[in-house]
Motif scaffolding. Structure first.
Motif, PDB file in Angstrom:
ATOM      1  N   THR A 186     -84.093  45.556 -16.119  1.00 44.27           N
ATOM      2  CA  THR A 186     -84.712  46.793 -15.637  1.00 44.27           C
ATOM      3  C   THR A 186     -83.826  47.957 -16.054  1.00 44.27           C
ATOM      4  O   THR A 186     -82.626  47.773 -16.324  1.00 44.27           O
ATOM      5  N   TRP A 187     -84.406  49.148 -16.115  1.00 42.05           N
ATOM      6  CA  TRP A 187     -83.599  50.308 -16.494  1.00 42.05           C
ATOM      7  C   TRP A 187     -84.043  51.546 -15.726  1.00 42.05           C
ATOM      8  O   TRP A 187     -85.157  51.630 -15.234  1.00 42.05           O
ATOM      9  N   GLU A 188     -83.129  52.496 -15.618  1.00 46.56           N
ATOM     10  CA  GLU A 188     -83.407  53.795 -15.009  1.00 46.56           C
ATOM     11  C   GLU A 188     -82.410  54.809 -15.553  1.00 46.56           C
ATOM     12  O   GLU A 188     -81.443  54.450 -16.246  1.00 46.56           O
ATOM     13  N   ILE A 189     -82.661  56.064 -15.257  1.00 44.37           N
ATOM     14  CA  ILE A 189     -81.771  57.145 -15.709  1.00 44.37           C
ATOM     15  C   ILE A 189     -81.157  57.807 -14.491  1.00 44.37           C
ATOM     16  O   ILE A 189     -81.862  58.212 -13.565  1.00 44.37           O
ATOM     17  N   LYS A 190     -79.829  57.894 -14.461  1.00 48.29           N
ATOM     18  CA  LYS A 190     -79.105  58.549 -13.381  1.00 48.29           C
ATOM     19  C   LYS A 190     -78.094  59.510 -13.979  1.00 48.29           C
ATOM     20  O   LYS A 190     -77.250  59.104 -14.783  1.00 48.29           O
ATOM     21  N   ASP A 191     -78.205  60.779 -13.624  1.00 52.46           N
ATOM     22  CA  ASP A 191     -77.235  61.791 -14.081  1.00 52.46           C
ATOM     23  C   ASP A 191     -77.073  61.776 -15.594  1.00 52.46           C
ATOM     24  O   ASP A 191     -75.953  61.792 -16.131  1.00 52.46           O
ATOM     25  N   GLN A 192     -78.201  61.704 -16.306  1.00 52.20           N
ATOM     26  CA  GLN A 192     -78.210  61.707 -17.772  1.00 52.20           C
ATOM     27  C   GLN A 192     -77.568  60.466 -18.383  1.00 52.20           C
ATOM     28  O   GLN A 192     -77.166  60.455 -19.550  1.00 52.20           O
ATOM     29  N   VAL A 195     -78.960  53.492 -17.215  1.00 52.33           N
ATOM     30  CA  VAL A 195     -78.466  52.345 -16.449  1.00 52.33           C
ATOM     31  C   VAL A 195     -79.377  51.152 -16.735  1.00 52.33           C
ATOM     32  O   VAL A 195     -80.568  51.175 -16.428  1.00 52.33           O
ATOM     33  N   ILE A 196     -78.816  50.109 -17.335  1.00 47.84           N
ATOM     34  CA  ILE A 196     -79.556  48.906 -17.689  1.00 47.84           C
ATOM     35  C   ILE A 196     -79.030  47.765 -16.830  1.00 47.84           C
ATOM     36  O   ILE A 196     -77.849  47.412 -16.909  1.00 47.84           O
ATOM     37  N   SER A 197     -79.899  47.175 -16.006  1.00 52.63           N
ATOM     38  CA  SER A 197     -79.500  46.088 -15.116  1.00 52.63           C
ATOM     39  C   SER A 197     -79.991  44.761 -15.671  1.00 52.63           C
ATOM     40  O   SER A 197     -81.176  44.604 -15.961  1.00 52.63           O
ATOM     41  N   LEU A 198     -79.076  43.815 -15.828  1.00 50.32           N
ATOM     42  CA  LEU A 198     -79.405  42.475 -16.288  1.00 50.32           C
ATOM     43  C   LEU A 198     -79.254  41.515 -15.117  1.00 50.32           C
ATOM     44  O   LEU A 198     -78.158  41.361 -14.576  1.00 50.32           O
ATOM     45  N   ASN A 199     -80.353  40.876 -14.725  1.00 52.07           N
ATOM     46  CA  ASN A 199     -80.329  39.955 -13.593  1.00 52.07           C
ATOM     47  C   ASN A 199     -80.179  38.504 -14.013  1.00 52.07           C
ATOM     48  O   ASN A 199     -79.772  37.664 -13.213  1.00 52.07           O
ATOM     49  N   SER A 200     -80.526  38.188 -15.259  1.00 52.41           N
ATOM     50  CA  SER A 200     -80.377  36.832 -15.780  1.00 52.41           C
ATOM     51  C   SER A 200     -80.460  36.897 -17.295  1.00 52.41           C
ATOM     52  O   SER A 200     -80.761  37.940 -17.873  1.00 52.41           O
ATOM     53  N   ALA A 207     -83.958  41.336 -26.675  1.00 47.48           N
ATOM     54  CA  ALA A 207     -85.009  42.272 -27.092  1.00 47.48           C
ATOM     55  C   ALA A 207     -85.341  43.246 -25.968  1.00 47.48           C
ATOM     56  O   ALA A 207     -85.613  44.430 -26.221  1.00 47.48           O
ATOM     57  N   ASP A 208     -85.295  42.768 -24.717  1.00 46.26           N
ATOM     58  CA  ASP A 208     -85.589  43.641 -23.577  1.00 46.26           C
ATOM     59  C   ASP A 208     -84.520  44.727 -23.416  1.00 46.26           C
ATOM     60  O   ASP A 208     -84.834  45.864 -23.042  1.00 46.26           O
ATOM     61  N   VAL A 209     -83.262  44.386 -23.664  1.00 49.69           N
ATOM     62  CA  VAL A 209     -82.194  45.389 -23.577  1.00 49.69           C
ATOM     63  C   VAL A 209     -82.369  46.441 -24.666  1.00 49.69           C
ATOM     64  O   VAL A 209     -82.208  47.655 -24.427  1.00 49.69           O
ATOM     65  N   LYS A 210     -82.716  45.993 -25.849  1.00 53.83           N
ATOM     66  CA  LYS A 210     -82.965  46.942 -26.942  1.00 53.83           C
ATOM     67  C   LYS A 210     -84.149  47.856 -26.603  1.00 53.83           C
ATOM     68  O   LYS A 210     -84.103  49.077 -26.846  1.00 53.83           O
ATOM     69  N   ALA A 211     -85.192  47.288 -25.998  1.00 57.29           N
ATOM     70  CA  ALA A 211     -86.350  48.088 -25.588  1.00 57.29           C
ATOM     71  C   ALA A 211     -85.968  49.064 -24.482  1.00 57.29           C
ATOM     72  O   ALA A 211     -86.504  50.187 -24.416  1.00 57.29           O
ATOM     73  N   ALA A 212     -85.049  48.664 -23.596  1.00 57.56           N
ATOM     74  CA  ALA A 212     -84.593  49.556 -22.532  1.00 57.56           C
ATOM     75  C   ALA A 212     -83.889  50.780 -23.109  1.00 57.56           C
ATOM     76  O   ALA A 212     -84.084  51.907 -22.625  1.00 57.56           O
ATOM     77  N   GLU A 217     -84.069  56.677 -24.089  1.00 59.22           N
ATOM     78  CA  GLU A 217     -84.022  57.837 -24.995  1.00 59.22           C
ATOM     79  C   GLU A 217     -85.364  58.571 -25.025  1.00 59.22           C
ATOM     80  O   GLU A 217     -85.417  59.808 -25.052  1.00 59.22           O
ATOM     81  N   LYS A 218     -86.450  57.807 -24.997  1.00 59.96           N
ATOM     82  CA  LYS A 218     -87.779  58.428 -25.007  1.00 59.96           C
ATOM     83  C   LYS A 218     -88.026  59.201 -23.724  1.00 59.96           C
ATOM     84  O   LYS A 218     -88.583  60.308 -23.740  1.00 59.96           O
ATOM     85  N   SER A 219     -87.623  58.638 -22.596  1.00 59.55           N
ATOM     86  CA  SER A 219     -87.832  59.287 -21.305  1.00 59.55           C
ATOM     87  C   SER A 219     -87.006  60.568 -21.187  1.00 59.55           C
ATOM     88  O   SER A 219     -87.475  61.577 -20.650  1.00 59.55           O
ATOM     89  N   LEU A 220     -85.768  60.524 -21.683  1.00 60.06           N
ATOM     90  CA  LEU A 220     -84.896  61.701 -21.624  1.00 60.06           C
ATOM     91  C   LEU A 220     -85.283  62.760 -22.656  1.00 60.06           C
ATOM     92  O   LEU A 220     -85.027  63.946 -22.466  1.00 60.06           O
TER      93      LEU A 220
END
Length: 455
Positions: A186-192, A195-200, A207-212, A217-220
């Motif tokens: 999962t990912w989110e943006i905090k203070d520019q 943040v990429i969270s890996l649970n397993s 590929a999911d980390v690369k997509a994150a 970058e697209k969201s910002l």
């Protein structure tokens, strides 16, 4: 096809298959034959003379479990019920609590709760012992039986009785079961900051980390100040995905090597050209629940001076397990190799030492609750380099830089101090300052030829 996986818990698995091999009985010496005859004599006496009639299959499974129990804590036999547990865990679509657990001296011990699951939200922590479920004592039962009791229809209530080292008395925790839909990334943006969270480390996590990164970058609408790779309480998974996640941030060099019993049993994994993060600084967050595949990623980025590792010393599981099918409904989960970071270091027992140790001050129990790691497991593999007990316990020492209490942090609105500190570090230093900090803080550079280790 040999496809190893790495995991801290026997109940949270990712399937990796290897064709079964035949046993070379000709290699067994005469003494071993005599021992096998003795085993058959005991088996025959039990099935004929025991006070109650016993099932042959139960006796044989008990013998197999006993044999594997003499090895390391990660080798085990999987029967049909274990395979069902495996399927439901990997499908991530079952009613449960979201706990990774193991069995220790007849008691159910928590390795780690998964993030944002009922157990995590209820405050269950790594190292807790579960003694009762809905008031019923579960001590002395099997791990499978305890797991089945904790699962159930989503929305139904459940109460766990917890014994937490450092607390005087047991206490009860109530929660409702929920559909456990484990999203590995999962990912989110905090203070520019991205943040990429890996649970397993299940399939396609790289590929999911690369997509994150692309999504951040697209969201910002621009590049972030940097990235925080949060792998706290991540018990591991597929070795290939640990390599893939490391390769997202690395452009060259060795990521990890795995080495078996023979000196010739060495496999090395290397990064491919291209850094999806475009050289932006990375902070890697780990804790005592970060194991196996998480430690491969943290060790690779640390050794290559690509990221600043922050938090607490990791779990310390430096072994590789392979699933060897024995039939359509059974398999052998066997430790087949150790893995090493690019600098030739084994993380077995010692784990990954953070560049900056940051305690989780927002946890009111962090001072009194002992850390549970690989070195605490019975029959764990010993590191080739003897580790002093003080090294394994140094994250329990007081650090004069960190004096705030959990109550003070709560008043300031800080619920996760480690994440807060990582965000502050990135925001304060910026990309250029972070690059300088990473080069200063990382302790071991990668040599042109990785160091060798004894086999």
């Amino acid at each position: 096809m040999k496809k190893p996986f790495l995991q801290a818990s026997a109940l949270v698995l990712t399937v990796a298959l290897l064709p079964a091999t035949t046993s070379a009985l000709s290699a067994v010496d005469a003494n071993t034959y005599r021992e096998m005859e003795q085993f058959m004599s005991v088996f025959d006496r039990v099935r004929n003379d025991y006070v109650d009639q016993v099932d042959d299959a139960d006796l044989i499974k008990g013998a197999i479990d006993g044999m594997l129990g003499s090895l390391d804590p990660h080798s085990s036999f999987l029967d049909a019920r274990d395979f069902e547990n495996l399927r439901t865990q990997t499908d991530g679509n079952y009613g449960g609590l979201g706990l990774s657990v193991t069995m220790e001296d007849g008691a159910v011990k928590v390795i780690a709760p998964f993030k944002d699951t009922p157990a995590d939200k209820a405050g269950v922590k790594a190292g807790d012992y579960i003694t009762h479920i809905n008031g019923e004592l579960i001590y002395g039962g099997t791990l499978d039986e305890a797991v089945e009791e904790m699962r159930g229809k989503p929305g139904t209530p459940i109460e766990l009785t917890i014994v937490r080292p450092g607390r005087d008395k047991p206490f009860d925790v109530s929660m409702n079961r929920a559909i456990i839909d484990l999203k590995p990334v999962t990912w989110e943006i905090k203070d520019q900051v991205g943040v990429i969270s890996l649970n397993s480390f299940s399939a396609d996590v790289g590929a999911d980390v690369k997509a994150a990164i692309t999504g951040i970058e697209k969201s910002l609408g621009k590049k972030p100040l940097g990235y925080i790779l949060d792998m706290r309480s991540n018990p591991g998974g597929l070795l290939d995905e640990a390599v893939a996640v490391s390769d997202v941030f690395l452009t060259r060099g060795e990521i990890v090597s795995q080495r078996g019993r023979k000196k010739s049993d060495i496999e090395r994994y290397f990064a491919k050209t291209g850094d999806a993060a475009n050289g932006l600084p990375v902070i890697v967050l780990i804790d005592a629940g970060s194991a196996s595949a998480s430690e491969i990623v943290a060790g690779a980025l640390q050794d290559h001076h690509r990221g600043l590792v922050m938090g607490e010393r990791s779990f310390g599981k430096g072994s590789v397990q392979t699933l060897l099918p024995l039939s359509n409904t059974s398999a052998l989960r066997l430790t087949t190799a150790r893995y090493y970071t690019p600098s030739g270091k084994s993380v077995q027992e010692g784990g990954i030492e953070p560049d900056i140790i940051v305690p989780q001050l927002s946890d009111p129990d962090y001072k009194t609750r002992p850390k549970f790691r690989e070195a605490d497991l019975r029959r764990h593999l010993i590191n080739e380099i003897k580790l002093e007990d003080g090294v394994l316990e140094e994250d329990t020492k007081e650090d004069p830089r960190f004096t705030a209490t959990s109550e003070e942090l709560e008043k300031q609105g800080v619920k996760d101090f480690q994440m807060h500190y990582a965000l502050q570090t990135l925001s304060r230093l910026g990309p250029e300052g972070m690059r300088v900090a990473i080069n200063k803080a990382t302790k071991k550079a990668v040599t042109k030829k990785p160091a060798t280790a004894k086999n």
